[in-house]
Design an enzyme around this catalytic site. Structure first.
Site, PDB file in Angstrom:
ATOM      1  NE  ARG A   1      -4.181  -1.496   0.068  1.00  0.00           N
ATOM      2  CZ  ARG A   1      -4.248  -2.793  -0.250  1.00  0.00           C
ATOM      3  NH1 ARG A   1      -3.201  -3.429  -0.739  1.00  0.00           N
ATOM      4  NH2 ARG A   1      -5.379  -3.451  -0.105  1.00  0.00           N
TER       5      ARG A   1
ATOM      6  CB  SER B   1      -8.415  -1.119   4.357  1.00  0.00           C
ATOM      7  OG  SER B   1      -8.811  -2.362   3.850  1.00  0.00           O
TER       8      SER B   1
ATOM      9  CD  GLU C   1      -5.241   1.534   2.172  1.00  0.00           C
ATOM     10  OE1 GLU C   1      -5.037   2.213   1.140  1.00  0.00           O
ATOM     11  OE2 GLU C   1      -6.213   0.788   2.327  1.00  0.00           O
TER      12      GLU C   1
END
Ligand code: EPU
Length: 335
Positions: free
Chosen positions: A160, A235, A331
């Site tokens: 990520r 997320s 995130e």
């Protein structure tokens, strides 16, 4: 340019903040012209708005990338390279690729957002990340307006993350992404547990690209809220990566801990499990909660503000820290 517009429909959390100065760019020429007109001012680049939490009105100019276009730029018997405008909807590209029987993007079906945002956070799902099909991306430095192409090895892709989230954060505008897909002998990624379970259940032994796409769509539909119905940004936190020593310590205390092997000595903990086991599936505050089927997804249950969502996320962080001694890392980009 538009002044004082609401960004509610430009972010998947559905947070109502104002952009003081909003520029839409539909071509590279417009990118150059807009950057020149802003004379090196600090700007905020907005793509699909699906990985952003706005906590206040945006005072600096916003540049919304709307560059479209999808074309095959080279191919041989086995592979095809496709150039995609940064403002294309990611899922439109994936569905187009599947309809042509081009392989490699099918596990990434149904991910919300624009193509330009995909390399920034190295989007990933069900065992595949964009880095696995990535060739290059091009764009402009915001200060010098110099054009630059980044090849796979320049992008520092990791879980990520990429150079665009680190040293080039808020410094570069992506206008085009080039991806490479297979035309034949597709490498089917089916090792992710939920895909494997679905294939076994359906007794499919040699899945096609379309089988995988159908299964992933279904899993996502069952686990993740549709942002056009329930405000969310996927997320909210990353899954924490820990050493084997820390993992063993945690396992002694929490025998049901969910974790996955990441490398020889690193393990990925399920942030969703940590959050669920702090009882957050039963807590709602000021129109904010976590999704009933995926605790890693924070949802806007009504007219929550960005600050309400931020406060709730901070509560999750401090509770997880207190119980598990693990500091969750966001995130989502918080602006
Ligand atoms: N789990 C729980 N409680 C929950 C949900 C999950 O305990 O409420 C546990 C279960 O044991 C489950 C495990 O967590 O088996 C893993 O759950 P899941 O397969 O949903 O994956 P995840 O690790 O929670 C990551 C990505 C998702 C991506 C899925 C599938 C991150 C931060 N998230 O979630 O990506 O779709 O894997 O590959 O890595 C996103 O980035 O926005 C996103 C949605």
């Amino acid at each position: 340019m538009k002044k004082n517009i609401s960004l509610k429909s430009y972010n998947s959390f559905g947070v109502d903040v104002i952009s003081r100065e909003f520029h839409e760019v539909s071509s590279e020429e417009e990118v150059i012209k807009t950057l020149k007109s802003l004379k090196n001012k600090k700007v905020f680049i907005l793509g699909g708005g699906t990985n952003i939490l706005f906590t206040d009105n945006v005072q600096i100019p916003v540049i919304n990338v709307k560059i479209k276009g999808m074309k095959i730029i080279s191919e041989n018997n086995n592979y095809v390279s496709i150039s995609i405008g940064a403002g294309e909807i990611w899922d439109d590209f994936v569905k187009w690729a599947i309809s042509k029987n081009f392989g490699g993007a099918e596990n990434l079906i149904s991910i919300p957002g624009f193509v330009g945002g995909a390399p920034i956070q190295n989007i990933g799902a069900y065992g595949v990340e964009i880095k696995d099909i990535f060739v290059s991306c091009s764009g402009y430095f915001l200060d010098t307006i110099e054009k630059k192409k980044f090849e796979l090895n320049d992008c520092q892709f990791s879980y990520r993350s990429s150079i665009f989230k680190k040293s080039l954060r808020n410094k570069f505008i992506i206008t085009e992404v080039v991806l490479q897909l297979s035309k034949t002998n597709h490498k089917i990624s089916k090792s992710y547990k939920s895909i494997n379970d679905a294939l076994n259940k359906k007794k499919i032994h040699n899945p096609t690209i379309k089988d995988i796409a159908r299964i992933v769509s279904k899993i996502r539909e069952n686990k993740l809220p549709n942002p056009s119905l329930i405000g969310n940004s996927g997320s909210f936190f990353k899954n924490p990566i820990v050493s084997i020593e820390l993992l063993n310590k945690l396992k002694q205390k929490f025998s049901k801990l969910v974790y996955f092997k990441e490398s020889v000595s690193k393990y990925k903990l399920s942030a969703a499990w940590l959050i669920e086991n702090c009882n957050f599936k039963n807590i709602e505050e000021k129109n904010v909660g976590v999704y009933k089927d995926q605790a890693l997804v924070i949802i806007n249950l009504g007219n929550a503000t960005g600050k309400d969502i931020l406060l709730f996320s901070e509560k999750i962080k401090s509770t997880v820290l207190e119980k598990f001694d693990i500091l969750l890392e966001e995130e989502v980009n918080i602006i």
